[in-house]
Design a protein around this motif. Sequence first.
Motif, PDB file in Angstrom:
ATOM      1  N   GLN A   2      28.495 -37.759 -37.257  1.00 29.84           N
ATOM      2  CA  GLN A   2      27.312 -38.529 -37.568  1.00 29.84           C
ATOM      3  C   GLN A   2      26.979 -38.379 -39.045  1.00 29.84           C
ATOM      4  N   THR A   3      26.225 -39.328 -39.542  1.00 25.50           N
ATOM      5  CA  THR A   3      25.834 -39.327 -40.950  1.00 25.50           C
ATOM      6  C   THR A   3      24.998 -38.096 -41.285  1.00 25.50           C
ATOM      7  N   ARG A   4      24.159 -37.696 -40.359  1.00 25.37           N
ATOM      8  CA  ARG A   4      23.298 -36.532 -40.606  1.00 25.37           C
ATOM      9  C   ARG A   4      24.119 -35.247 -40.749  1.00 25.37           C
ATOM     10  N   THR A   5      25.143 -35.089 -39.924  1.00 26.18           N
ATOM     11  CA  THR A   5      26.004 -33.906 -40.001  1.00 26.18           C
ATOM     12  C   THR A   5      26.748 -33.852 -41.325  1.00 26.18           C
ATOM     13  N   ILE A   6      27.275 -34.995 -41.747  1.00 24.52           N
ATOM     14  CA  ILE A   6      27.964 -35.062 -43.041  1.00 24.52           C
ATOM     15  C   ILE A   6      26.989 -34.735 -44.164  1.00 24.52           C
ATOM     16  N   GLY A   7      25.765 -35.218 -44.064  1.00 25.20           N
ATOM     17  CA  GLY A   7      24.749 -34.926 -45.075  1.00 25.20           C
ATOM     18  C   GLY A   7      24.428 -33.446 -45.161  1.00 25.20           C
ATOM     19  N   ILE A   8      24.329 -32.779 -44.027  1.00 26.69           N
ATOM     20  CA  ILE A   8      24.052 -31.338 -44.018  1.00 26.69           C
ATOM     21  C   ILE A   8      25.200 -30.572 -44.651  1.00 26.69           C
ATOM     22  N   ILE A   9      26.432 -30.953 -44.300  1.00 27.02           N
ATOM     23  CA  ILE A   9      27.604 -30.277 -44.869  1.00 27.02           C
ATOM     24  C   ILE A   9      27.657 -30.485 -46.380  1.00 27.02           C
ATOM     25  N   MET A  10      27.411 -31.721 -46.840  1.00 28.88           N
ATOM     26  CA  MET A  10      27.448 -31.992 -48.284  1.00 28.88           C
ATOM     27  C   MET A  10      26.343 -31.230 -49.018  1.00 28.88           C
ATOM     28  N   THR A  11      25.170 -31.123 -48.422  1.00 31.21           N
ATOM     29  CA  THR A  11      24.071 -30.393 -49.056  1.00 31.21           C
ATOM     30  C   THR A  11      24.408 -28.914 -49.183  1.00 31.21           C
ATOM     31  N   VAL A  12      24.957 -28.321 -48.138  1.00 32.23           N
ATOM     32  CA  VAL A  12      25.320 -26.901 -48.181  1.00 32.23           C
ATOM     33  C   VAL A  12      26.412 -26.657 -49.228  1.00 32.23           C
TER      34      VAL A  12
END
Length: 70
Positions: A2-12
Amino acid sequence: MQTRTIGIIMTVIGIIMLLYNSFNYVTTEKVVDLGPIQVNKEVNHPLEWSPIIGVILAVIGVVLILRKNK
């Protein structure tokens, strides 16, 4: 994913890249090999990146987290 999961990974990853701007890894090279006598040399290989890349990844990650899924 999901887009949200990718966003969390990119932020970390972006935050980690801001905290650690570089790291080294060491390799061993054989310099001299005369029968039973061997001389080895350890070589440092630095890997560096700009903190701007970390900021960009973190911002894109936050945008992906806040974006609504269609």
